[in-house]
Design an enzyme around this catalytic site. Structure first.
Site, PDB file in Angstrom:
ATOM      1  N   LYS A  35       0.878  -1.228   0.025  1.00  0.00           N
ATOM      2  CA  LYS A  35      -0.032   0.004  -0.024  1.00  0.00           C
ATOM      3  C   LYS A  35       0.820   1.179   0.024  1.00  0.00           C
ATOM      4  CE  LYS A  35      -4.012  -2.226   2.477  1.00  0.00           C
ATOM      5  NZ  LYS A  35      -3.573  -3.320   1.581  1.00  0.00           N
ATOM      6  N   HIS A  60      -3.775   1.794   4.611  1.00  0.00           N
ATOM      7  CA  HIS A  60      -3.366   3.062   4.256  1.00  0.00           C
ATOM      8  C   HIS A  60      -3.166   3.914   5.352  1.00  0.00           C
ATOM      9  CE1 HIS A  60      -4.761   1.188   0.275  1.00  0.00           C
ATOM     10  NE2 HIS A  60      -3.783   2.094  -0.028  1.00  0.00           N
ATOM     11  N   SER A 101      -7.266   3.494  -2.052  1.00  0.00           N
ATOM     12  CA  SER A 101      -7.456   3.300  -0.571  1.00  0.00           C
ATOM     13  C   SER A 101      -9.120   3.523  -0.005  1.00  0.00           C
ATOM     14  CB  SER A 101      -6.611   4.470   0.182  1.00  0.00           C
ATOM     15  OG  SER A 101      -7.124   4.611   1.628  1.00  0.00           O
TER      16      SER A 101
END
Length: 132
Positions: A35, A60, A101
């Site tokens: 991420k 995230h 995200s």
């Protein structure tokens, strides 16, 4: 004895701008799929966008939860502009940026790629709106 007074003076504004230039544009893991977030950092009336990514983050917001206090400790403000994933293949010198995200929405991958190119200039770097 008074040599310190002979030094050129630096204004507070110059010192703040210098502090912002010391914040690395990119900090990502050297290998793997993970991420990432795109963050806008502000120092007074100066600003820049930075990319942060790591396999250590399950979500995230875990990345942002580390970035934000570190920048605030330097007197800067920051805002997460979105996130996604990075696939980093160091052996083949390729980076792929994709996804989004859930917490912050999709980062502007084209902006993230331009930042990545400043650090990984000898890489093939691509992006897509694909989720996987």
């Amino acid at each position: 004895m008074f040599a310190a007074f002979d030094r050129p003076r630096i204004s507070l504004r110059d010192a703040m701008a210098e502090a912002l230039t010391k914040v690395p544009d990119v900090e990502i893991d050297p290998e793997g799929t993970f991420k990432y977030i795109l963050v806008r950092v502000k120092d007074g009336d100066k600003q820049k966008d930075i990319v942060r990514g790591t396999k250590a983050a399950e979500y995230h917001n875990h990345i942002f939860d580390k970035v934000k206090p570190a920048l605030e400790a330097l007197g800067m403000e920051c805002e997460c502009l979105g996130g996604g994933k990075i696939e980093h293949n160091g052996k083949e010198k390729k980076i792929r940026v994709f996804g989004e995200s859930t917490a912050f929405g999709k980062a502007e991958h084209s902006v993230s790629v331009e930042k990545l190119k400043t650090v990984f200039s000898n890489y093939e770097i691509t992006w897509s709106d694909d989720k996987k």
